[in-house]
Design a protein around this motif. Structure first.
Motif, PDB file in Angstrom:
ATOM      1  N   VAL A  42       0.778  -1.228   0.030  1.00  0.00           N
ATOM      2  CA  VAL A  42      -0.163  -0.038   0.045  1.00  0.00           C
ATOM      3  C   VAL A  42       0.969   1.134   0.051  1.00  0.00           C
ATOM      4  O   VAL A  42       0.576   2.273  -0.802  1.00  0.00           O
ATOM      5  CB  VAL A  42      -0.884  -0.095   1.314  1.00  0.00           C
ATOM      6  CG1 VAL A  42      -1.653   1.432   1.277  1.00  0.00           C
ATOM      7  CG2 VAL A  42      -1.956  -1.248   0.825  1.00  0.00           C
ATOM      8  N   SER A  45       2.406   1.728  -3.495  1.00  0.00           N
ATOM      9  CA  SER A  45       1.507   2.122  -4.219  1.00  0.00           C
ATOM     10  C   SER A  45       1.215   3.624  -4.134  1.00  0.00           C
ATOM     11  O   SER A  45       1.112   4.499  -5.108  1.00  0.00           O
ATOM     12  CB  SER A  45       0.142   1.379  -4.314  1.00  0.00           C
ATOM     13  OG  SER A  45       0.463  -0.062  -4.495  1.00  0.00           O
ATOM     14  N   ALA A  46       1.088   4.205  -3.160  1.00  0.00           N
ATOM     15  CA  ALA A  46       0.877   5.545  -2.565  1.00  0.00           C
ATOM     16  C   ALA A  46       1.980   6.214  -3.249  1.00  0.00           C
ATOM     17  O   ALA A  46       1.864   7.552  -3.525  1.00  0.00           O
ATOM     18  CB  ALA A  46       0.630   5.816  -1.031  1.00  0.00           C
TER      19      ALA A  46
END
Length: 152
Positions: A42, A45-46
């Motif tokens: 996560v 991806s951010a």
């Protein structure tokens, strides 16, 4: 050495209890590793979204136009909705037939799109000069070149 028959069932129960505890610990470790991997994915991806994956601009994705207002001429470059535009630029003096400076030429190159988090509208930028001065904007794309001036 003789093994007492009464100890054998107790040892088997102890062995089963140890196996169950080991299994429980292994599951907890697996869950912790999976959670760490998920958090990492996560965050990765951010970071990619924030820093952006850039890709080249095509001439279908931008528009150039001119506008005159209050004695100034503006050249406006607009992009598609939800896109930010990154580029490098250079400017140079525009010369007339007598080799006198009569305005400015701005060249944009290495244009790349970047996803914009404000999906509602596209980006727009403009360059302006007094109406009697010459202004030209040249946009160098990968396979094309766009030119516009306030004298066209």
């Amino acid at each position: 050495m003789k093994i007492d028959a009464t100890e054998t069932p107790q040892r088997e129960r102890d062995a089963e209890a140890i196996k169950a505890v080991k299994k429980k610990i292994a599951r907890r470790i697996l869950k912790a590793v999976a959670a760490v991997c998920l958090v990492f994915a996560v965050l990765f991806s951010a970071v990619l979204l924030y820093t952006g994956i850039r890709y080249p601009v095509t001439k279908d994705g931008i528009s150039l136009s001119t506008k005159t207002e209050d004695g100034y001429t503006y050249i406006i470059l607009e992009t598609r909705a939800g896109k930010s535009l990154y580029f490098e630029a250079k400017s140079e003096d525009a010369l007339n037939d007598k080799k006198e400076v009569c305005g400015q030429k701005i060249t944009l190159y290495h244009l790349q799109y970047h996803n914009n988090f404000s999906k509602g509208r596209g980006g727009a930028m403009s360059w302006g000069c007094p109406e009697n001065n010459y202004l030209e904007v040249v946009v160098e794309l990968e396979n094309d070149t766009l030119r516009i001036s306030n004298q066209e």
